[in-house]
Design a protein around this motif. Structure first.
Motif, PDB file in Angstrom:
ATOM      1  N   UNK A  65      47.941 -14.988-106.104  1.00 21.32           N
ATOM      2  CA  UNK A  65      49.204 -15.422-106.715  1.00 21.32           C
ATOM      3  C   UNK A  65      50.349 -15.437-105.706  1.00 21.32           C
ATOM      4  N   UNK A  66      50.505 -14.371-104.908  1.00 21.47           N
ATOM      5  CA  UNK A  66      51.590 -14.379-103.912  1.00 21.47           C
ATOM      6  C   UNK A  66      51.454 -15.549-102.935  1.00 21.47           C
ATOM      7  N   UNK A  67      50.240 -15.896-102.609  1.00 17.04           N
ATOM      8  CA  UNK A  67      50.059 -17.023-101.681  1.00 17.04           C
ATOM      9  C   UNK A  67      50.392 -18.344-102.366  1.00 17.04           C
ATOM     10  N   UNK A  68      49.978 -18.462-103.621  1.00 22.08           N
ATOM     11  CA  UNK A  68      50.172 -19.744-104.298  1.00 22.08           C
ATOM     12  C   UNK A  68      51.630 -19.973-104.663  1.00 22.08           C
ATOM     13  N   UNK A 121      53.746 -18.311 -97.173  1.00 19.64           N
ATOM     14  CA  UNK A 121      53.531 -18.377 -98.614  1.00 19.64           C
ATOM     15  C   UNK A 121      54.787 -18.895 -99.280  1.00 19.64           C
ATOM     16  N   UNK A 122      54.719 -19.893-100.114  1.00 15.96           N
ATOM     17  CA  UNK A 122      53.588 -20.800-100.292  1.00 15.96           C
ATOM     18  C   UNK A 122      53.384 -21.668 -99.052  1.00 15.96           C
ATOM     19  N   UNK A 123      52.162 -22.123 -98.839  1.00 20.18           N
ATOM     20  CA  UNK A 123      51.855 -22.841 -97.595  1.00 20.18           C
ATOM     21  C   UNK A 123      52.567 -24.188 -97.495  1.00 20.18           C
ATOM     22  N   UNK A 124      52.556 -24.704 -96.285  1.00 16.65           N
ATOM     23  CA  UNK A 124      53.009 -26.075 -96.065  1.00 16.65           C
ATOM     24  C   UNK A 124      51.999 -27.046 -96.665  1.00 16.65           C
ATOM     25  N   UNK A 125      52.445 -28.257 -96.941  1.00 14.58           N
ATOM     26  CA  UNK A 125      51.517 -29.263 -97.454  1.00 14.58           C
ATOM     27  C   UNK A 125      50.326 -29.442 -96.515  1.00 14.58           C
ATOM     28  N   UNK A 185      48.139 -28.686-104.655  1.00 15.36           N
ATOM     29  CA  UNK A 185      48.779 -29.145-105.888  1.00 15.36           C
ATOM     30  C   UNK A 185      47.722 -29.449-106.953  1.00 15.36           C
ATOM     31  N   UNK A 186      46.606 -30.034-106.521  1.00 18.74           N
ATOM     32  CA  UNK A 186      45.545 -30.318-107.500  1.00 18.74           C
ATOM     33  C   UNK A 186      45.024 -29.003-108.081  1.00 18.74           C
ATOM     34  N   UNK A 187      44.966 -27.979-107.229  1.00 24.53           N
ATOM     35  CA  UNK A 187      44.537 -26.668-107.732  1.00 24.53           C
ATOM     36  C   UNK A 187      45.496 -26.176-108.813  1.00 24.53           C
ATOM     37  N   UNK A 188      46.785 -26.382-108.586  1.00 22.05           N
ATOM     38  CA  UNK A 188      47.765 -25.942-109.587  1.00 22.05           C
ATOM     39  C   UNK A 188      47.602 -26.761-110.874  1.00 22.05           C
ATOM     40  N   UNK A 212      60.539 -25.177 -96.650  1.00 22.57           N
ATOM     41  CA  UNK A 212      59.635 -26.301 -96.873  1.00 22.57           C
ATOM     42  C   UNK A 212      58.269 -25.733 -97.228  1.00 22.57           C
ATOM     43  N   UNK A 213      57.722 -26.130 -98.386  1.00 22.30           N
ATOM     44  CA  UNK A 213      56.361 -25.723 -98.726  1.00 22.30           C
ATOM     45  C   UNK A 213      55.733 -26.770 -99.628  1.00 22.30           C
TER      46      UNK A 213
END
Ligand code: HEM
Ligand SMILES: [Cu+2]
Lengths: 556, 347
Positions: A420-423, A521-525, A41-44, A21-22
């Motif tokens: 990048x690895x975090x996102x 990574x990627x973080x939870x919502x 998500x807005x960042x993406x 889940x992320x």
């Protein structure tokens, strides 16, 4: 000591998988993205958008350089060339540089770095992305309908009385994008003031937050002035109110004052967030606290505030009085000092560190070198008598590309690789990315160093054709731009590739200290399951070592 | 010039030969170049320092060599050092730059004046003797030349790189720049402020002549009418002389000798009468009522071109008496003018 930290899951680095889940797979479908309130998500969304516009702006850069390969005006007509550099400038400044780090990395990271679940106003955040696109579409419309040839500066009375192009459409675009930037700034300021996790004091905050905070102040205070200026330009053009028109008793210099009152601070909007990235990256890969943390933090705010008092250094040759020129030159020299301080602080962060040379670090080193040149050549321009000869020539073009492209874009690329690895939860291919960093650095210097010489020789900027004796240097510059173009294409390709095929990154591939590296990574919502409690400084690697040791014993 | 002669000459010669450096063709150029080299020097030193620190630390403290980082807080002493040294250097640059700026922008009082009108897309130079040139400018060596410039439409900027001078040319106001050319030859004039379609074609050539050649040139290229004479005709044809007749019964003030004087206005303030004031008073008369006169002068906004305004201003400047314009140097073949008297404005 670290018992209060909630670690969502801590897979062993080698057996790591993408968490089930992320924030990326939490909800499916295009609509879940278009109506998301999640800052990540807005960042993406922003990241995709600004990348798109970056390559549009880049295409125009390529066309400009291609035209300048020969002294004759042979590739395109004058008007077309003028539209090219106007579009290049407008797109790069307003649709790429201003939102670059804040809207992508800032949006993604600031809430996590201060230990919050989201920004203060998630819906406003989404709105600002829509405004960005509406503004972007107006700008594109101006392009498609036949272009605009004001340059990105919209100088009156040229823009108001002497051009038949789509000035108002383009100005409307920039006006709307301005609001997007104001909202982003507002959101950051409120979030940093009100939503820090327990224990996250101002002086435990990562420097990335400090520098984005400083940039936000500029966005909120400066951008309205730009908006007003553009409204006046539109009114002057549409109904002839005459504030800038000397035949109606207006003052054309007033435009210059208003415009630069925004646009000088805007330079700091563009560079400060990049400086934040550099602090994070250098600290992480030398495993050291940033040298003189407090000085670096305060110098960001100092740069932001003093940045408002130097606008007239864009007007030294425009007939400002000699004495006001003196004052503005002095102030300009004074704002240069905090930047110099930062360079040395970063260099000394390396001292006694344990340094590794991952891709973000290479970009950060590139930043240090190029930004030093950009900054020092700024001192040339701040020196009154020297400015007379250099301003409005290619020296200016070289100077601001060193600061904004050599500085900000290097920082942006450092940041994208770093987080990048975090996102995405995945690593990019190491040797390709190093190759890209080196190619960019070489290409950049080859493109823009010759332009300093061209500038001192006197070649004016925004020239479509030029005297033949300038050709050799221009050919060098165009060759460099080709290399640079390759350097920019590479990350696009391998980062895209890594989305599917990249190695799984794990939570903290760089062993960095920031809160963002302590979650999955990627973080939870919702970023954190429980609100974290912060009990250590921003770059406390001893705390990290201690914590990791504890986890190994509890997990294993 | 006189800046460390030997080394200087050598350096400049070498740079000129390598085409990486503009020619030094005015008295200002060596001063600008001196500051440039100083700035280059501190840039190179600064960059080397930063580079050495980064490379030095990177080698010395790379992970293989130095596996565990030693945490350091910072150091007030070090930080003070790298605040104070750049600050000091930047202040030196500031003072040096300011001195240069004043040297470049404060014309000597004996400078000869040439008018320049910028328009989309050409430079029009007007010499007081009546010579007109387009995208060209002839000047003598060894004499300070002041350009009084105005734009008829948008911002332009007048730049001669080989002289190291540049000045914005602004619609609605006069700006000036001066230089003293040292070496005969031809040099680029560029428009450096983006001004629309043919911005990059708005270039011209300054031709620097020896004083003798320059005199020859002025003789050969005169149109027979000086600017002031053109102005005199305009003065009559626009009806200015109906009120500014100089007689006691005139409804407007006598303009003879007004240039350079302090004028008492009806509003109570005093103004110095210079080119800019005269231009303004013709275009916006209602804002500049001379004490003792009724506000009856009509505006000439939109009726006179910038060239015409320059002619009128030159005429008023030259009007030392209320009798007629004085003859200027290069119009001796014209037989309509009075004989030369001392105190005339010469080109
Ligand atoms: C391959 C990379 C690039 C090349 C070769 C390039 C080239 C140029 C050139 C030659 C000009 C001057 C146009 C003229 O004065 O006639 C220019 C202007 C400009 N560039 Fe770039 N550029 C590049 C990348 C960028 C990037 C990445 C940015 C911003 C992120 C940027 C921002 C600007 C701006 C703001 C202007 C001023 C436009 C104007 O004069 O109105 N450039 N560029
Ligand atoms: Cu022009």
């Amino acid at each position: 000591m670290s018992a209060t930290h909630t670690i969502v899951n801590l897979p062993d680095q080698r057996t790591a998988t993408i968490p089930k889940r992320n924030y990326l797979n939490n909800e499916d479908g295009l609509l879940s993205w278009l109506f998301t309130g999640d800052h990540k998500r807005i960042a993406i969304l922003y990241l995709i958008s600004i990348t798109f516009f970056f390559f549009i702006g880049g295409a125009f850069a390529g066309l400009i350089r291609l035209e300048l390969l020969t002294p004759q005006p042979d590739l395109v007509a004058s008007d077309t060339y003028n539209k090219f550099f106007s579009m290049h400038g407008i797109v790069m400044i307003f649709l790429f540089l201003v939102p670059s780090v804040p809207a992508t990395l800032g949006n993604f990271l600031i809430p996590i770095m201060v230990g919050a679940k989201d920004l203060a106003f998630p819906k406003v955040n989404l709105l600002s992305w829509y405004l960005y696109w509406i503004g972007g579409l107006f700008t594109m419309a101006a392009l498609v309908l036949g272009g605009v040839d004001t340059g990105w500066t919209f100088t009156t009375p040229l823009s108001t009385h002497y051009l038949n192009t789509h000035v108002v459409t383009a100005a409307t675009g920039v006006f709307i994008i301005g609001f997007s930037s104001i909202f982003t700034g507002l959101n950051f300021i409120v979030t940093i003031h009100r939503m820090r996790a327990p224990g996250m004091t101002w002086f435990r905050m990562p420097l990335f937050c400090w520098s984005n905070y400083a940039a936000s102040i500029l966005m909120v205070l400066g951008t309205p002035v730009l908006a007003i200026t553009l409204v006046l330009v539109a009114l002057e053009r549409l109904v002839g109110i005459g504030v800038f028109d000397p035949t109606k008793g207006g003052d054309p210099l007033l435009f210059q004052h208003l415009f630069w009152f925004y646009s000088h601070p805007a330079v700091y909007i563009m560079i400060l967030p990049g400086m934040g990235v550099i602090s994070e990256v250098i600290s992480t890969f030398s495993r050291k606290r940033v040298f003189g943390y407090t000085a670096v933090a305060f110098s960001s705010v100092a740069i932001a505030l003093f940045g408002f008092f130097v606008w007239a250094h864009h007007m030294f040759i425009m007939g400002v009085s000699n004495y006001s020129a003196l004052v503005f030159s002095l102030l300009t020299m004074l704002v240069a000092v905090p930047s110099a301080i930062k360079i040395f602080n970063w260099a000394f962060t390396l001292q006694k560190g344990s340094i590794t040379f991952e891709t973000p670090m290479l970009y950060a080193f590139g930043f240090l070198g190029l930004f030093t040149i950009g900054g020092m050549t700024g001192v040339f321009l701040g020196a009154l008598g020297m400015d007379i000869h250099l301003t409005e020539t290619y020296f200016i073009v070289a100077h601001f590309h060193f600061v904004m492209v050599g500085g900000m874009l290097m920082a942006f690329l450092a940041g994208i690789h770093f987080w990048w690895p975090k996102m995405t939860g995945r690593m990019y291919p190491e040797s390709l990315s190093k190759l890209a960093a080196v190619t960019t650095f070489i290409g950049f210097n080859l493109t823009f160093l010759p332009q300093f010489i061209l500038g001192y020789l006197g070649m004016p900027r925004r020239y479509h054709a030029y005297p033949p004796e300038f050709q050799v240097l221009n050919v060098l510059s165009t060759a460099g731009a080709t290399v640079l173009g390759v350097g920019y294409m590479l990350p696009l390709l391998y980062l895209g590739w890594s989305l599917k095929y990249g190695a799984i990154a794990g939570n903290n591939p760089w062993q960095a200290t920031g809160l963002e590296w302590q979650i999955q990574s990627p973080p939870l919502t919702e970023n954190f399951i429980e609100t974290p409690v912060v009990d250590h400084e921003a770059y406390d690697y001893e705390w990290l070592a201690h914590k990791t040791a504890q986890e190994v014993t509890t997990v294993g | 010039m006189h800046i460390s002669p030997v080394l200087w000459q050598f350096l400049v010669k070498w740079l000129n030969a390598s085409a990486l450096f503009p020619r030094e063709a005015s008295t200002i150029a060596p001063y600008a170049d001196a500051l440039y080299f100083f700035l280059l020097l501190i840039t190179v030193v600064g960059l080397t320092l930063v580079g050495m620190l980064i490379f030095g630390f990177s080698i010395r403290y790379r992970k293989e060599k130095h596996p565990v980082a030693v945490q350091v807080e910072g150091s007030t002493l070090l930080e003070a050092t790298w605040t104070i040294i750049p600050l000091a250097l930047f202040l030196i640059v500031f003072v040096w730059g300011a001195l240069l700026y004043f040297r470049i922008y404060n014309p000597p009082t004996n400078a000869m004046n040439i008018y320049v009108v910028g328009k989309q897309w050409m430079w029009k130079a007007e010499h007081p003797g009546g010579q007109h040139e387009i995208n060209a400018l002839h000047v003598p060596t060894g004499r300070p030349v002041q350009l009084t410039m105005i734009s008829q439409d948008v911002f332009h900027s007048f730049s001669i790189p080989d002289f190291r001078v540049k000045r914005e040319v602004i619609p609605g106001r006069y700006s000036t720049v001066w230089f003293q050319a040292t070496t005969p030859g031809t040099y680029h004039i560029f428009c450096t402020q983006y001004c629309g379609t043919n911005h990059s074609a708005m270039i011209g050539e300054v031709t620097v002549l020896s004083p003798d050649d320059y005199d020859k040139w002025t003789q050969e290229s005169t149109s027979g009418m000086s600017l002031a004479q053109n102005g005199e005709r305009l003065f009559a044809s626009m009806g200015c002389n109906a009120c500014h007749s100089g007689s006691a019964a005139a409804r407007g003030p006598n303009l003879a000798g007004v240039y350079g004087s302090k004028l008492q206005l009806a509003s109570g303030s005093q103004v110095l009468v210079n080119d800019a004031y005269l231009r303004d008073a013709i275009l916006n008369p209602s804002q500049h009522i001379t004490a003792g006169y009724a506000p009856i002068m009509p505006t000439y906004q939109g009726q006179i071109s910038e060239d015409g305004l320059i002619d009128l201003v030159e005429y008023i400047k030259a009007m030392q008496t209320n009798y007629r314009v004085q003859q200027t140097l290069t119009t001796s073949q014209s037989n309509q003018t009075a004989p030369t008297t001392p105190g005339t404005v010469k080109p």
